[in-house]
Write a protein that holds these residues in place. Structure first.
Motif, PDB file in Angstrom:
ATOM      1  N   UNK A  19       0.802  -1.237   0.000  1.00 35.56           N
ATOM      2  CA  UNK A  19       0.000   0.000   0.000  1.00 35.56           C
ATOM      3  C   UNK A  19       0.828   1.278   0.000  1.00 35.56           C
ATOM      4  N   UNK A  20       2.143   1.159  -0.142  1.00 36.55           N
ATOM      5  CA  UNK A  20       3.014   2.338  -0.044  1.00 36.55           C
ATOM      6  C   UNK A  20       3.575   2.766  -1.393  1.00 36.55           C
ATOM      7  N   UNK A  21       3.976   4.012  -1.437  1.00 38.26           N
ATOM      8  CA  UNK A  21       4.768   4.487  -2.566  1.00 38.26           C
ATOM      9  C   UNK A  21       6.227   4.201  -2.226  1.00 38.26           C
ATOM     10  N   UNK A  22       6.857   3.425  -3.077  1.00 41.44           N
ATOM     11  CA  UNK A  22       8.247   3.025  -2.827  1.00 41.44           C
ATOM     12  C   UNK A  22       9.147   3.769  -3.810  1.00 41.44           C
ATOM     13  N   UNK A  23      10.209   4.355  -3.282  1.00 44.52           N
ATOM     14  CA  UNK A  23      11.218   4.995  -4.148  1.00 44.52           C
ATOM     15  C   UNK A  23      12.511   4.201  -3.977  1.00 44.52           C
ATOM     16  N   UNK A  24      12.947   3.550  -5.050  1.00 46.49           N
ATOM     17  CA  UNK A  24      14.204   2.795  -4.997  1.00 46.49           C
ATOM     18  C   UNK A  24      15.350   3.754  -5.319  1.00 46.49           C
ATOM     19  N   UNK A  25      16.370   3.728  -4.458  1.00 41.97           N
ATOM     20  CA  UNK A  25      17.518   4.640  -4.602  1.00 41.97           C
ATOM     21  C   UNK A  25      18.809   3.833  -4.697  1.00 41.97           C
ATOM     22  N   UNK A 113      10.575  -5.344  -4.603  1.00 42.79           N
ATOM     23  CA  UNK A 113       9.589  -4.316  -4.253  1.00 42.79           C
ATOM     24  C   UNK A 113       8.286  -4.431  -5.042  1.00 42.79           C
ATOM     25  N   UNK A 114       8.015  -5.610  -5.560  1.00 45.76           N
ATOM     26  CA  UNK A 114       6.834  -5.747  -6.411  1.00 45.76           C
ATOM     27  C   UNK A 114       5.533  -5.495  -5.631  1.00 45.76           C
ATOM     28  N   UNK A 115       5.574  -5.588  -4.303  1.00 44.13           N
ATOM     29  CA  UNK A 115       4.346  -5.381  -3.512  1.00 44.13           C
ATOM     30  C   UNK A 115       4.015  -3.898  -3.296  1.00 44.13           C
ATOM     31  N   UNK A 118       3.056   1.899  -5.752  1.00 45.11           N
ATOM     32  CA  UNK A 118       3.779   2.454  -6.905  1.00 45.11           C
ATOM     33  C   UNK A 118       5.250   2.283  -6.571  1.00 45.11           C
ATOM     34  N   UNK A 119       6.051   2.090  -7.594  1.00 42.32           N
ATOM     35  CA  UNK A 119       7.499   2.041  -7.375  1.00 42.32           C
ATOM     36  C   UNK A 119       8.156   3.047  -8.323  1.00 42.32           C
ATOM     37  N   UNK A 137       1.100  11.146  -4.470  1.00 43.60           N
ATOM     38  CA  UNK A 137       0.420   9.837  -4.465  1.00 43.60           C
ATOM     39  C   UNK A 137      -0.343   9.607  -3.152  1.00 43.60           C
ATOM     40  N   UNK A 138       0.012  10.388  -2.113  1.00 46.00           N
ATOM     41  CA  UNK A 138      -0.723  10.421  -0.835  1.00 46.00           C
ATOM     42  C   UNK A 138      -0.667   9.127  -0.001  1.00 46.00           C
ATOM     43  N   UNK A 139       0.140   8.184  -0.399  1.00 43.35           N
ATOM     44  CA  UNK A 139       0.362   6.994   0.430  1.00 43.35           C
ATOM     45  C   UNK A 139       1.515   7.253   1.390  1.00 43.35           C
ATOM     46  N   UNK A 140       1.678   6.374   2.376  1.00 37.48           N
ATOM     47  CA  UNK A 140       2.937   6.374   3.121  1.00 37.48           C
ATOM     48  C   UNK A 140       4.063   6.080   2.132  1.00 37.48           C
ATOM     49  N   UNK A 141       5.251   6.584   2.458  1.00 37.51           N
ATOM     50  CA  UNK A 141       6.378   6.503   1.512  1.00 37.51           C
ATOM     51  C   UNK A 141       7.514   5.686   2.125  1.00 37.51           C
ATOM     52  N   UNK A 142       8.045   4.776   1.316  1.00 39.85           N
ATOM     53  CA  UNK A 142       9.274   4.063   1.695  1.00 39.85           C
ATOM     54  C   UNK A 142      10.379   4.448   0.732  1.00 39.85           C
TER      55      UNK A 142
END
Ligand code: MLT
Length: 238
Positions: A19-25, A113-115, A118-119, A137-142
């Motif tokens: 349920x989170x917006x994930x930003x891969x760095x 991070x497929x779960x 958004x990624x 995107x208004x979700x929690x962010x990882x």
């Protein structure tokens, strides 16, 4: 809204993704390279776990449409078209092509991070743009740092801090930061004001010794593009 910075892809949990917006760095250098490749007109990027699988995938396709890229220990894999230097991903090399790439940590992080709801791909070069997309995107962010060989990598944490600093500009006081998100902002601010240098940190100094000073400078330029690529169904596109 919660903003969590996670130090390595090996330490990410289902709870950090669902349920989170994930930003891969992977600022040095995989996500910087991928954003640059798309900016140079690559059609899509397929991140792959290991060089053997990348080569196999490329051999099953029409080679003229494909760029096979990647590194091992920082150096271009033998027989591959390109390595993992953003300076190589010019229009001449990648425009209109699919890039299949395997890197030591960055490409592996995507496969974990497929779960995510958004990624997105984050780097210094798109820091404000990716922060805006994640915020909207208004979700929690990882913010998931790829790390280096399972360990915390200061370059990624500095970049995560840079993205947090952009998020903080829109914060009305409702963002809840995890401890590493707070710490990452300190690293970023100290780097920015020159009181902290990345030069002695592990991955940065390794790339410097390998002769990639140009890449380091390129990867640490801030806000040079508004491109925010996303990862979905195994493929990265804009
Ligand atoms: C990685 O995936 O670990 C990096 O992108 C390595 C590199 O700097 O080439």
């Amino acid at each position: 809204m919660r903003v969590d910075v996670i130090p390595t892809y090996q330490s990410v949990s289902e709870q950090n993704l669902r349920g989170r917006t994930v930003v891969v760095i992977d600022v040095l250098r995989a996500t910087t390279v991928m954003i640059t490749a798309l900016h140079s007109g690559a059609l899509r990027i397929v991140p792959v776990d290991d060089p053997g699988s990348a080569a196999l995938m490329a051999s099953s396709l029409d080679r003229k449409d494909v760029v096979l890229a990647g590194e091992s220990e920082g150096i271009r894999v033998n027989g591959f078209d390109l390595g993992n230097s953003p300076l190589e991903f010019t229009r001449d090399h990648v425009k209109g092509k699919m890039v299949i790439t395997s890197t030591s940590n960055g490409t592996k992080a995507f496969l974990k991070v497929t779960a995510g709801a958004q990624v997105y791909l984050g780097a210094m070069i798109n820091r404000r743009a990716v922060a805006k997309a994640a915020f909207e995107a208004k979700n929690d962010i990882t913010l998931l740092c790829a790390g280096t060989d399972g360990a915390f990598s200061c370059d990624d944490v500095c970049c995560a801090g840079a993205i947090c600093a952009a998020l903080a500009e829109w914060d009305d006081g409702s963002i809840v930061w995890n401890d590493l998100a707070r710490n990452a902002q300190l690293v970023y601010r100290s780097w920015k004001d020159g009181t902290f240098s990345l030069e002695n940190t592990t991955h940065y100094s390794r790339l410097m010794k390998l002769g990639f000073k140009g890449d380091l400078d390129f990867c640490f330029r801030e806000d040079v593009t508004d491109l925010v690529p996303h990862f979905e169904n195994g493929v990265i596109t804009v």
